[in-house]
Scaffold this active site. Structure first.
Site, PDB file in Angstrom:
ATOM      1  N   GLY A 273     -31.252   6.164   6.491  1.00  0.00           N
ATOM      2  CA  GLY A 273     -31.657   7.499   6.933  1.00  0.00           C
ATOM      3  C   GLY A 273     -30.504   8.480   6.849  1.00  0.00           C
ATOM      4  O   GLY A 273     -30.617   9.541   6.233  1.00  0.00           O
TER       5      GLY A 273
ATOM      6  N   GLU B 129     -28.892  -0.019 -13.705  1.00  0.00           N
ATOM      7  CA  GLU B 129     -28.319   0.334 -15.015  1.00  0.00           C
ATOM      8  C   GLU B 129     -29.384   0.638 -16.062  1.00  0.00           C
ATOM      9  O   GLU B 129     -29.103   1.241 -17.088  1.00  0.00           O
ATOM     10  CB  GLU B 129     -27.466  -0.827 -15.537  1.00  0.00           C
ATOM     11  CG  GLU B 129     -26.193  -1.025 -14.746  1.00  0.00           C
ATOM     12  CD  GLU B 129     -25.529  -2.347 -15.070  1.00  0.00           C
ATOM     13  OE1 GLU B 129     -26.097  -3.141 -15.841  1.00  0.00           O
ATOM     14  OE2 GLU B 129     -24.438  -2.569 -14.535  1.00  0.00           O
TER      15      GLU B 129
ATOM     16  N   ASP C  40     -29.960   5.601  -2.088  1.00  0.00           N
ATOM     17  CA  ASP C  40     -30.142   6.697  -1.120  1.00  0.00           C
ATOM     18  C   ASP C  40     -29.696   8.027  -1.741  1.00  0.00           C
ATOM     19  O   ASP C  40     -30.316   9.072  -1.526  1.00  0.00           O
ATOM     20  CB  ASP C  40     -29.315   6.431   0.144  1.00  0.00           C
ATOM     21  CG  ASP C  40     -29.717   5.138   0.831  1.00  0.00           C
ATOM     22  OD1 ASP C  40     -30.896   4.757   0.737  1.00  0.00           O
ATOM     23  OD2 ASP C  40     -28.842   4.506   1.458  1.00  0.00           O
TER      24      ASP C  40
ATOM     25  N   SER D 278     -21.792   7.924  -6.962  1.00  0.00           N
ATOM     26  CA  SER D 278     -21.775   7.143  -5.724  1.00  0.00           C
ATOM     27  C   SER D 278     -21.388   5.675  -5.974  1.00  0.00           C
ATOM     28  O   SER D 278     -20.677   5.063  -5.180  1.00  0.00           O
ATOM     29  CB  SER D 278     -23.153   7.265  -5.061  1.00  0.00           C
ATOM     30  OG  SER D 278     -23.569   6.071  -4.527  1.00  0.00           O
TER      31      SER D 278
ATOM     32  N   GLY E 281     -18.126   2.668  -0.020  1.00  0.00           N
ATOM     33  CA  GLY E 281     -18.762   3.123   1.210  1.00  0.00           C
ATOM     34  C   GLY E 281     -20.154   3.675   0.975  1.00  0.00           C
ATOM     35  O   GLY E 281     -20.585   3.874  -0.168  1.00  0.00           O
TER      36      GLY E 281
ATOM     37  N   SER F  23     -19.585   7.987  -0.133  1.00  0.00           N
ATOM     38  CA  SER F  23     -19.633   7.928  -1.608  1.00  0.00           C
ATOM     39  C   SER F  23     -20.564   8.982  -2.205  1.00  0.00           C
ATOM     40  O   SER F  23     -20.642   9.124  -3.423  1.00  0.00           O
ATOM     41  CB  SER F  23     -20.106   6.531  -2.050  1.00  0.00           C
ATOM     42  OG  SER F  23     -21.495   6.369  -1.794  1.00  0.00           O
TER      43      SER F  23
HETATM   44  O1  RIB Z   1     -28.770   1.759   1.602  1.00  0.00           O
HETATM   45  C1  RIB Z   1     -27.523   1.446   2.124  1.00  0.00           C
HETATM   46  C2  RIB Z   1     -27.584   1.283   3.617  1.00  0.00           C
HETATM   47  O2  RIB Z   1     -28.371   0.166   3.941  1.00  0.00           O
HETATM   48  C3  RIB Z   1     -26.250   1.020   4.280  1.00  0.00           C
HETATM   49  O3  RIB Z   1     -25.562   2.200   4.607  1.00  0.00           O
HETATM   50  C4  RIB Z   1     -26.621   0.151   5.478  1.00  0.00           C
HETATM   51  O4  RIB Z   1     -26.397   0.762   6.708  1.00  0.00           O
HETATM   52  C5  RIB Z   1     -28.088  -0.210   5.271  1.00  0.00           C
HETATM   53  O5  RIB Z   1     -28.914   0.522   6.070  1.00  0.00           O
END
Ligand code: RIB
Length: 301
Positions: free
Chosen positions: A40, A220, A250, A280, A285, A289
């Site tokens: 989130g 990829e 994300d 990213s 991280g 990132s």
């Molecule tokens: O999508 C990556 C995320 O999955 C990480 O930041 C971790 O917290 C998990 O929720």
């Protein structure tokens, strides 16, 4: 038009390891970093960096106050994040190997303390046409989806991490799915998503959710956009030296949805999202990132 990300906020403990730990094995990590994360939070940061007015809703414990500051520094409005005295902030134990791959153990903590009252309070601040972005790391998703539908919000669902309960959600209310191969296969009831050809998956997804937009990301191999029975659009993945793939999906979600909300066409938003995800992947991280809009737009490997 506003974006509301109603989702998890995690403290990520990222261990850099030579290989993932096996059953019965004890290994030493080369490093430990503590990052802001949670699907989130990551998607909220990516939406905001993609240039849209973004709000985050969810719950943390008092040990997670630094995550609020991270959200705010990224331009996200945190008025709907509740700080709970009796809960610990959600956290993730992440192994990050030399190929940049990861495996994750999640502890839900405060992310699982969402109440219907909180959902009502949050959703009352939004109106028809605003966009709600959800993942599968908080509780009360069925209620949130139904209420959002009544209000007329556009609902985006990234059903990650995928589990059986996702199949019980009111998926017919979802306007846009953000999926990877495994999530697609499970939504379709297939045993092995890796065995299915891309074209089969795409066709089956279009048939299963004929009125939704569907974005299928394949690392990829690039990504696909499908809507109804229309022709799928393919977006190539940009090359990147993989350091840590955490939050790449994300980042893609936030930049694709953010791009569309800012009026980009589907091909433009897919291209922007692919550039942002490549950046990213090359950084360590989760939310640290995620690039800025200027960095993503200028990415030319
Ligand atoms: O999508 C990556 C995320 O999955 C990480 O930041 C971790 O917290 C998990 O929720």
């Amino acid at each position: 038009m506003k974006a509301l990300c109603f989702g998890s906020i995690n403290i990520d403990y990222t261990y850099r390891v030579k290989h993932f730990v096996k059953k019965g094995e004890t290994i030493s990590a080369d490093s430990l970093h503590i990052f802001s994360g949670g699907k989130g939070l990551n998607q909220a940061v990516a939406l905001s960096r993609a240039g849209v007015e973004t709000y985050h809703a969810g719950c943390i414990g008092e040990d997670g106050l630094f995550l609020l500051r991270e959200l705010e520094e990224a331009g996200v409005d945190t008025r709907y994040v509740h700080v709970l005295k009796r809960e610990r902030t959600g956290n993730a134990i992440i192994q990050n190997d030399l190929n940049g791959d990861n495996c994750i153990i999640l502890y839900g903590g405060a992310n699982r303390a969402v109440t219907r009252d909180l959902a009502d309070e949050v959703l009352s601040g939004f109106q028809r046409g605003d966009c709600l972005v959800l993942q599968n790391e908080i509780n009360e998703l069925p209620y949130i989806i139904r209420r959002a539908r009544e209000i007329g919000l556009k609902i985006v669902l990234n059903p990650s991490p995928m589990e059986a309960s996702v199949l019980e959600l009111p998926l017919e209310c979802v306007d846009c799915f953000m999926l990877n191969r495994v999530e697609s296969a499970q939504l379709l009831g297939l045993d092995d998503g890796n065995a299915a050809a891309e074209t089969e998956l795409i066709e089956a997804l279009g048939g299963r959710f004929p009125s939704a937009e569907i974005v299928l990301t394949m690392g990829e191999k690039g990504s696909f956009y499908i809507r109804g029975g229309g022709r799928p659009l393919r977006q190539r993945a940009y090359p990147a030296e993989a350091v840590d793939t955490t939050a790449a999906g994300d980042t893609f979600t936030g930049f694709f949805i953010g791009g569309r909300m800012r009026g980009l066409s589907v091909p433009e938003a897919m291209d922007l999202a692919a550039r942002a995800a490549a950046i990213s992947v090359a950084r360590q991280g989760a939310s640290p990132s995620i690039p800025t809009l200027a960095e993503a737009a200028a990415y030319a490997p």
